[in-house]
Design a protein around this motif. Structure first.
Motif, PDB file in Angstrom:
ATOM      1  N   ALA A   1      36.246  73.264  65.912  1.00 41.26           N
ATOM      2  CA  ALA A   1      37.249  74.022  66.669  1.00 41.26           C
ATOM      3  C   ALA A   1      37.984  73.114  67.650  1.00 41.26           C
ATOM      4  CB  ALA A   1      36.576  75.176  67.408  1.00 41.26           C
ATOM      5  N   VAL A   2      37.245  72.224  68.300  1.00 41.65           N
ATOM      6  CA  VAL A   2      37.867  71.285  69.238  1.00 41.65           C
ATOM      7  C   VAL A   2      38.741  70.281  68.486  1.00 41.65           C
ATOM      8  CG1 VAL A   2      37.437  69.440  70.910  1.00 41.65           C
ATOM      9  CG2 VAL A   2      36.061  71.528  70.976  1.00 41.65           C
ATOM     10  N   ILE A   3      38.249  69.794  67.346  1.00 40.95           N
ATOM     11  CA  ILE A   3      39.024  68.847  66.541  1.00 40.95           C
ATOM     12  C   ILE A   3      40.344  69.480  66.096  1.00 40.95           C
ATOM     13  CG2 ILE A   3      39.100  67.628  64.326  1.00 40.95           C
ATOM     14  CD1 ILE A   3      36.082  67.158  64.653  1.00 40.95           C
ATOM     15  N   THR A   4      40.291  70.763  65.759  1.00 43.97           N
ATOM     16  CA  THR A   4      41.528  71.464  65.389  1.00 43.97           C
ATOM     17  C   THR A   4      42.547  71.387  66.510  1.00 43.97           C
ATOM     18  OG1 THR A   4      40.309  73.031  63.994  1.00 43.97           O
ATOM     19  CG2 THR A   4      42.525  73.678  64.684  1.00 43.97           C
ATOM     20  N   GLY A   5      42.094  71.647  67.729  1.00 44.20           N
ATOM     21  CA  GLY A   5      42.985  71.571  68.880  1.00 44.20           C
ATOM     22  C   GLY A   5      43.566  70.182  69.070  1.00 44.20           C
ATOM     23  N   VAL A   6      42.729  69.167  68.874  1.00 39.41           N
ATOM     24  CA  VAL A   6      43.186  67.779  69.022  1.00 39.41           C
ATOM     25  C   VAL A   6      44.256  67.465  67.971  1.00 39.41           C
ATOM     26  CG1 VAL A   6      42.501  65.361  68.845  1.00 39.41           C
ATOM     27  CG2 VAL A   6      41.029  66.987  70.045  1.00 39.41           C
ATOM     28  N   VAL A   7      44.016  67.865  66.726  1.00 37.48           N
ATOM     29  CA  VAL A   7      44.990  67.620  65.653  1.00 37.48           C
ATOM     30  C   VAL A   7      46.314  68.311  65.957  1.00 37.48           C
ATOM     31  CG1 VAL A   7      45.520  68.013  63.219  1.00 37.48           C
ATOM     32  CG2 VAL A   7      43.225  67.280  63.892  1.00 37.48           C
ATOM     33  N   LEU A   8      46.232  69.545  66.435  1.00 39.84           N
ATOM     34  CA  LEU A   8      47.443  70.298  66.746  1.00 39.84           C
ATOM     35  C   LEU A   8      48.182  69.713  67.947  1.00 39.84           C
ATOM     36  CD1 LEU A   8      46.107  73.931  66.231  1.00 39.84           C
ATOM     37  CD2 LEU A   8      47.770  72.737  64.801  1.00 39.84           C
ATOM     38  N   ALA A   9      47.425  69.151  68.883  1.00 40.10           N
ATOM     39  CA  ALA A   9      48.040  68.574  70.076  1.00 40.10           C
ATOM     40  C   ALA A   9      48.696  67.223  69.788  1.00 40.10           C
ATOM     41  CB  ALA A   9      46.998  68.417  71.184  1.00 40.10           C
TER      42      ALA A   9
ATOM     43  N   PRO B   1      55.995  63.331  72.354  1.00 43.10           N
ATOM     44  CA  PRO B   1      54.947  63.468  73.376  1.00 43.10           C
ATOM     45  C   PRO B   1      54.139  64.752  73.195  1.00 43.10           C
ATOM     46  CG  PRO B   1      57.096  64.004  74.298  1.00 43.10           C
ATOM     47  CD  PRO B   1      57.349  63.445  72.927  1.00 43.10           C
ATOM     48  N   VAL B   2      52.918  64.726  73.684  1.00 38.04           N
ATOM     49  CA  VAL B   2      52.053  65.900  73.606  1.00 38.04           C
ATOM     50  C   VAL B   2      52.642  67.018  74.463  1.00 38.04           C
ATOM     51  CG1 VAL B   2      49.734  66.802  74.037  1.00 38.04           C
ATOM     52  CG2 VAL B   2      50.032  64.441  73.253  1.00 38.04           C
ATOM     53  N   THR B   3      52.695  68.201  73.920  1.00 39.83           N
ATOM     54  CA  THR B   3      53.267  69.329  74.653  1.00 39.83           C
ATOM     55  C   THR B   3      52.309  69.814  75.740  1.00 39.83           C
ATOM     56  OG1 THR B   3      52.317  70.978  73.151  1.00 39.83           O
ATOM     57  CG2 THR B   3      54.485  70.069  72.576  1.00 39.83           C
ATOM     58  N   THR B   4      52.860  70.597  76.651  1.00 45.80           N
ATOM     59  CA  THR B   4      52.018  71.188  77.704  1.00 45.80           C
ATOM     60  C   THR B   4      50.935  72.070  77.098  1.00 45.80           C
ATOM     61  OG1 THR B   4      53.889  71.194  79.242  1.00 45.80           O
ATOM     62  CG2 THR B   4      52.023  72.648  79.761  1.00 45.80           C
ATOM     63  N   ALA B   5      51.305  72.811  76.056  1.00 49.99           N
ATOM     64  CA  ALA B   5      50.327  73.677  75.387  1.00 49.99           C
ATOM     65  C   ALA B   5      49.170  72.860  74.834  1.00 49.99           C
ATOM     66  CB  ALA B   5      51.005  74.457  74.263  1.00 49.99           C
ATOM     67  N   GLY B   6      49.480  71.715  74.252  1.00 47.59           N
ATOM     68  CA  GLY B   6      48.433  70.849  73.715  1.00 47.59           C
ATOM     69  C   GLY B   6      47.544  70.276  74.804  1.00 47.59           C
ATOM     70  N   LEU B   7      48.157  69.885  75.920  1.00 50.74           N
ATOM     71  CA  LEU B   7      47.382  69.324  77.038  1.00 50.74           C
ATOM     72  C   LEU B   7      46.437  70.361  77.639  1.00 50.74           C
ATOM     73  CD1 LEU B   7      50.165  67.256  78.848  1.00 50.74           C
ATOM     74  CD2 LEU B   7      48.222  66.360  77.550  1.00 50.74           C
ATOM     75  N   VAL B   8      46.834  71.613  77.599  1.00 50.02           N
ATOM     76  CA  VAL B   8      46.010  72.680  78.182  1.00 50.02           C
ATOM     77  C   VAL B   8      44.949  73.161  77.197  1.00 50.02           C
ATOM     78  CG1 VAL B   8      46.035  75.059  79.026  1.00 50.02           C
ATOM     79  CG2 VAL B   8      47.808  73.448  79.762  1.00 50.02           C
ATOM     80  N   ALA B   9      45.304  73.285  75.935  1.00 51.19           N
ATOM     81  CA  ALA B   9      44.430  73.933  74.954  1.00 51.19           C
ATOM     82  C   ALA B   9      43.126  73.191  74.723  1.00 51.19           C
ATOM     83  CB  ALA B   9      45.173  74.089  73.627  1.00 51.19           C
ATOM     84  N   VAL B  10      43.175  71.872  74.597  1.00 51.89           N
ATOM     85  CA  VAL B  10      41.954  71.127  74.268  1.00 51.89           C
ATOM     86  C   VAL B  10      40.915  71.198  75.382  1.00 51.89           C
ATOM     87  CG1 VAL B  10      41.012  68.873  73.676  1.00 51.89           C
ATOM     88  CG2 VAL B  10      43.176  69.619  72.656  1.00 51.89           C
ATOM     89  N   PRO B  11      41.263  70.842  76.622  1.00 52.29           N
ATOM     90  CA  PRO B  11      40.242  70.970  77.678  1.00 52.29           C
ATOM     91  C   PRO B  11      39.797  72.406  77.902  1.00 52.29           C
ATOM     92  CG  PRO B  11      42.391  70.390  78.615  1.00 52.29           C
ATOM     93  CD  PRO B  11      42.505  70.230  77.140  1.00 52.29           C
TER      94      PRO B  11
ATOM     95  N   VAL C   1      37.820  80.313  71.224  1.00 47.21           N
ATOM     96  CA  VAL C   1      38.436  79.007  70.955  1.00 47.21           C
ATOM     97  C   VAL C   1      39.281  79.068  69.682  1.00 47.21           C
ATOM     98  CG1 VAL C   1      37.966  76.604  70.343  1.00 47.21           C
ATOM     99  CG2 VAL C   1      36.685  77.694  72.185  1.00 47.21           C
ATOM    100  N   ALA C   2      38.816  79.817  68.699  1.00 50.13           N
ATOM    101  CA  ALA C   2      39.602  79.975  67.473  1.00 50.13           C
ATOM    102  C   ALA C   2      40.942  80.629  67.777  1.00 50.13           C
ATOM    103  CB  ALA C   2      38.825  80.808  66.460  1.00 50.13           C
TER     104      ALA C   2
END
Length: 261
Positions: free
Chosen positions: A193-201, A207-217, A245-246
């Protein structure tokens, strides 16, 4: 519920491709029909096993819905899924057929093998392609989005099976999660689930979007809280955390997917 969730994701992705309202409805209808066929087939094939372990939540197993009716509904839903897919074009329909064959294979026995995760990876991984191939541009989804779908689908497999591990084992179903155990499955689901977030970010160019920076942590924090609360006997906190998380991953998938579709 899973069928509606997958349908909602497909419809949201369809919106990001710029499809007309009718096109979005066509995608949603095709995916929903396919998901219903998969779910009903699973209940039909598992009826005897579900009955042997007293699954009162399974209408087919307890006899409140006849097997003949479910079999008929399954065939109708499968045919409808294929026909509705053609509204998105031949290429998209072929991809959806592959997705469905993969999911049906899971029902017919792959779920009881060490390769049980493969149908989830294939079917979820191809979902973005089905949507984009039927869109205005008619092109494949980017590789990072296909990968994210496959990883998220794999996470869903481990998370979905965890609550039923004992019942499945008692009836001879030994998929990959059963072979590695509940604790390991929970860990694998969380990691995926975390890896999915990293791939999407990190997947989309730029550049990494704000959504990506927030979602993983945020996902990591949610999983840690679930791990702590899940130490209590009988707690479903770990499983519930995985579901949250999903949801985060799906929202990120729609947001980031929309930047490239």
């Amino acid at each position: 519920m899973p069928a509606l969730a997958v349908t909602a994701v497909a419809a949201a992705l369809a919106v990001t491709t710029g499809r007309s309202p009718g096109g979005v409805v066509a995608v949603a209808a095709a995916v929903l029909a396919g998901q219903l066929s998969v779910g009903w087939l699973n209940d039909l094939l598992d009826a005897d096993r579900d009955a042997s372990v007293g699954r009162a939540d399974k209408p087919v197993a307890v006899g409140t819905v006849s097997r003949e009716l479910v079999a008929t509904a399954t065939v109708i839903a499968a045919v409808a899924a294929v026909l509705l897919s053609l509204l998105s074009g031949v290429d998209a329909a072929l991809v959806h057929v592959v997705m469905l064959c993969s999911a049906w294979a899971y029902d017919f026995g792959v779920k009881a093998t060490a390769f049980s995760v493969v149908p989830y990876a294939v079917s979820f991984g191809l979902l973005p392609a089905f949507v984009t191939l039927g869109g205005p541009d008619g092109r494949w989804a980017p590789a990072w989005l296909l990968a994210a779908g496959a990883v998220l689908g794999s996470a869903a497999h481990f998370a979905n099976v965890i609550p039923d591990l004992e019942d499945d084992a008692a009836t001879g179903v030994r998929g990959l999660p059963h072979r590695i155990g509940g604790a390991a499955s929970a860990g694998v689901a969380a990691a995926l689930a975390v890896i999915t977030g990293v791939v999407l970010a990190l997947g989309p160019p730029g550049p990494v979007t704000t959504a990506g920076l927030v979602a993983v942590p945020l996902s990591v924090v949610i999983l840690l809280v679930g791990r702590v609360r899940g130490r209590r006997a009988g707690s479903r906190a770990n499983f519930n955390a995985l579901l949250v998380v999903a949801v985060v991953d799906v929202v990120l998938l729609v947001i980031t997917g929309g930047t490239e579709l």
